[in-house]
Design a protein around this motif. Structure first.
Motif, short mmCIF file in Angstrom:
data_model
loop_
_atom_site.label_atom_id
_atom_site.label_comp_id
_atom_site.label_asym_id
_atom_site.label_seq_id
_atom_site.Cartn_x
_atom_site.Cartn_y
_atom_site.Cartn_z
N ALA A 182 -26.04 -51.24 -38.98
CA ALA A 182 -26.25 -49.86 -37.89
C ALA A 182 -24.99 -49.26 -37.93
CB ALA A 182 -26.68 -50.38 -36.42
N ASP A 183 -23.83 -49.83 -38.29
CA ASP A 183 -22.59 -49.24 -38.20
C ASP A 183 -21.87 -48.97 -39.75
OD1 ASP A 183 -21.90 -51.91 -38.75
OD2 ASP A 183 -20.15 -52.03 -37.40
N THR A 184 -22.83 -48.86 -40.73
CA THR A 184 -22.06 -48.61 -41.96
C THR A 184 -22.90 -47.38 -42.53
OG1 THR A 184 -23.67 -50.04 -43.10
CG2 THR A 184 -21.76 -51.16 -42.24
N LEU A 185 -22.38 -46.71 -43.65
CA LEU A 185 -22.76 -45.52 -44.40
C LEU A 185 -22.60 -45.67 -45.89
CD1 LEU A 185 -21.17 -42.80 -41.98
CD2 LEU A 185 -23.67 -43.64 -41.92
N TYR A 186 -23.45 -45.34 -46.52
CA TYR A 186 -23.52 -45.38 -48.00
C TYR A 186 -23.95 -43.84 -48.40
CZ TYR A 186 -24.15 -46.79 -52.85
OH TYR A 186 -24.30 -46.86 -54.31
N TRP A 187 -22.90 -42.90 -48.76
CA TRP A 187 -23.00 -41.63 -49.39
C TRP A 187 -23.92 -40.75 -48.39
CZ3 TRP A 187 -20.79 -40.26 -53.62
CH2 TRP A 187 -20.89 -39.15 -54.21
N PRO A 188 -23.12 -40.78 -47.01
CA PRO A 188 -23.80 -39.72 -46.19
C PRO A 188 -23.66 -38.27 -46.51
CG PRO A 188 -21.65 -40.85 -45.36
CD PRO A 188 -21.97 -41.31 -46.62
N PHE A 189 -24.75 -37.69 -46.29
CA PHE A 189 -24.82 -36.17 -46.83
C PHE A 189 -24.82 -35.26 -45.52
CE2 PHE A 189 -26.11 -32.48 -48.65
CZ PHE A 189 -25.49 -32.45 -50.00
N GLY A 190 -25.75 -35.35 -44.72
CA GLY A 190 -26.03 -34.26 -43.64
C GLY A 190 -25.64 -34.74 -42.18
N ILE A 191 -25.14 -34.13 -41.27
CA ILE A 191 -24.82 -34.36 -39.96
C ILE A 191 -25.35 -33.51 -39.15
CG2 ILE A 191 -22.82 -35.85 -40.43
CD1 ILE A 191 -20.85 -33.72 -39.72
N ALA A 192 -25.62 -33.60 -37.86
CA ALA A 192 -26.12 -32.56 -36.88
C ALA A 192 -26.02 -33.11 -35.64
CB ALA A 192 -27.32 -32.14 -37.46
N LEU A 193 -25.72 -32.42 -34.54
CA LEU A 193 -25.79 -32.54 -33.30
C LEU A 193 -26.89 -31.87 -32.61
CD1 LEU A 193 -24.67 -34.21 -30.69
CD2 LEU A 193 -23.00 -31.97 -30.26
N ILE A 194 -27.94 -32.34 -32.26
CA ILE A 194 -29.28 -31.55 -31.73
C ILE A 194 -29.57 -31.90 -30.59
CG2 ILE A 194 -31.73 -31.04 -32.44
CD1 ILE A 194 -31.03 -32.05 -35.49
N GLY A 195 -29.37 -31.11 -29.64
CA GLY A 195 -29.54 -31.33 -28.15
C GLY A 195 -28.37 -32.43 -28.00
N SER A 196 -28.68 -33.77 -27.41
CA SER A 196 -27.75 -34.58 -26.96
C SER A 196 -27.36 -35.72 -27.85
CB SER A 196 -27.81 -35.09 -25.56
OG SER A 196 -29.22 -36.17 -25.67
N ARG A 197 -28.46 -35.68 -29.12
CA ARG A 197 -28.21 -36.64 -30.07
C ARG A 197 -27.54 -36.07 -31.33
NH1 ARG A 197 -33.58 -37.09 -28.06
NH2 ARG A 197 -34.07 -38.79 -26.92
N PHE A 198 -26.85 -37.16 -31.82
CA PHE A 198 -26.08 -36.94 -33.17
C PHE A 198 -26.64 -37.80 -34.41
CE2 PHE A 198 -22.32 -38.22 -36.10
CZ PHE A 198 -22.09 -36.96 -36.41
N TRP A 199 -26.96 -36.98 -35.30
CA TRP A 199 -27.86 -37.66 -36.37
C TRP A 199 -26.95 -37.70 -37.48
CZ3 TRP A 199 -32.23 -39.85 -35.09
CH2 TRP A 199 -32.89 -39.47 -34.15
N ILE A 200 -27.15 -38.56 -38.48
CA ILE A 200 -26.44 -38.57 -39.90
C ILE A 200 -27.48 -38.92 -40.84
CG2 ILE A 200 -24.90 -39.87 -41.37
CD1 ILE A 200 -23.28 -40.12 -39.04
N ALA A 201 -27.61 -38.16 -41.91
CA ALA A 201 -28.45 -38.30 -43.22
C ALA A 201 -27.83 -39.51 -43.96
CB ALA A 201 -28.83 -37.17 -43.89
N ASP A 202 -28.03 -40.53 -43.81
CA ASP A 202 -27.18 -41.97 -44.51
C ASP A 202 -27.98 -41.78 -45.82
OD1 ASP A 202 -25.71 -43.85 -45.15
OD2 ASP A 202 -26.66 -45.32 -43.89
N THR A 203 -27.57 -41.03 -47.00
CA THR A 203 -28.51 -41.01 -47.82
C THR A 203 -28.75 -41.94 -49.05
OG1 THR A 203 -27.96 -38.36 -48.10
CG2 THR A 203 -28.89 -39.09 -50.05
N GLY A 204 -27.38 -42.74 -49.29
CA GLY A 204 -27.35 -43.73 -50.06
C GLY A 204 -28.32 -44.93 -49.48
N ASN A 205 -28.31 -45.13 -48.31
CA ASN A 205 -29.27 -46.10 -47.56
C ASN A 205 -30.43 -45.75 -47.06
OD1 ASN A 205 -27.09 -48.32 -47.69
ND2 ASN A 205 -26.28 -47.29 -45.85
N ARG A 206 -30.85 -44.41 -47.62
CA ARG A 206 -32.59 -43.99 -47.51
C ARG A 206 -32.91 -44.18 -46.16
NH1 ARG A 206 -30.81 -47.22 -52.30
NH2 ARG A 206 -31.06 -46.11 -53.83
N ARG A 207 -31.98 -43.52 -45.16
CA ARG A 207 -32.23 -43.55 -43.73
C ARG A 207 -31.58 -42.73 -42.98
NH1 ARG A 207 -28.78 -48.83 -41.87
NH2 ARG A 207 -26.56 -47.98 -42.19
#
Length: 238
Positions: free
Chosen positions: A17-42
């Motif tokens: 839950a604290d690693t990334l593999y080829w993260p592509f997109g990020i967004a702060l939407i409302g109070s939540r921060f999101w990362i598209a962790d593309t290489g981990n398909r999540r």
């Protein structure tokens, strides 16, 4: 701020839950921060904004637990899986994810606080389909590798949604979020919804695109990263 020097996928260890593999997109939407962790398909989410370095995600979408990273959860495509999640958009009560590898956009309303199936689907007839349609005439409700999505909501609640339909060399626009899966209202950079040629199979012009990878909506402007033409183009909205 802690500076981490490792650039290995998943920090050189097992996916968590604290690693990334080829993260592509990020967004702060409302109070939540999101990362598209593309290489981990999540997609990873943090409840209280941008996290501290090394802070594990509170939410993992697209996998049964933080240790897994298989395409479509190692099975058939479904409402809870990703192949290549690339971009994120939404508002306080909505999360949109451009699942480029499955040729679709998924949506959750309200924003998820735990892993659960998507509520909204664009680009495919159902959640069990991930067809590309590379050679057939295109339509207003199909995508080929949609790598970006953007949403703008006015103070009065009016919404405009844009999708970079990358391999179809076009941008699709909707008035409002199409919760019923309907096709786009407007196509940019192609003469019709059926066409998909790079630069309209002609010359580079102000209204052509070649592999658009990013879209952004701001006030009355739409900005498009026209990656294959090495430029960013702007459209004014009336």
């Amino acid at each position: 701020m802690t500076v981490r020097t490792s650039v290995e996928p998943n920090a050189g260890r097992d996916c968590s839950a604290d690693t990334l593999y080829w993260p592509f997109g990020i967004a702060l939407i409302g109070s939540r921060f999101w990362i598209a962790d593309t290489g981990n398909r999540r997609v990873l989410g943090w409840q209280n904004g941008i996290p501290e370095p090394g802070q594990p995600a509170d939410i993992v979408l697209g996998q049964p637990d933080p240790a897994h990273r298989e395409e479509n959860r190692g099975g058939a495509v479904n409402a809870s899986s990703f192949r290549w999640p690339h971009a994120l958009a939404g508002h306080q009560d909505l999360l949109l994810v451009a699942d480029g590898g499955d040729h679709r956009v998924l949506g959750w309303s309200p924003q998820p606080v735990t892993d659960r199936p998507a509520d909204l689907l664009l680009g495919q007839p159902d959640f069990a389909t991930a067809q590309e349609w590379p050679y057939a005439p295109q339509q207003a409700d199909r995508f080929r590798f949609p790598y970006s999505v953007a949403l703008q909501q006015s103070d009065a609640g009016a919404q405009i949604m844009a999708v970079a339909d990358t391999a179809n060399n076009r941008v699709l626009l909707w008035d409002g979020v199409p919760t019923d899966g309907r096709g786009a209202d407007v196509v940019l950079a192609q003469p019709t919804f059926a066409a998909n040629g790079e630069n309209r199979w002609s010359a580079v012009e102000p209204d052509t695109l070649c592999w658009p990878y990013g879209v952004c909506l701001s006030n009355d402007l739409l900005a498009v990263a026209d990656s294959g033409n090495n430029r960013v183009v702007l459209w004014g909205r009336s």
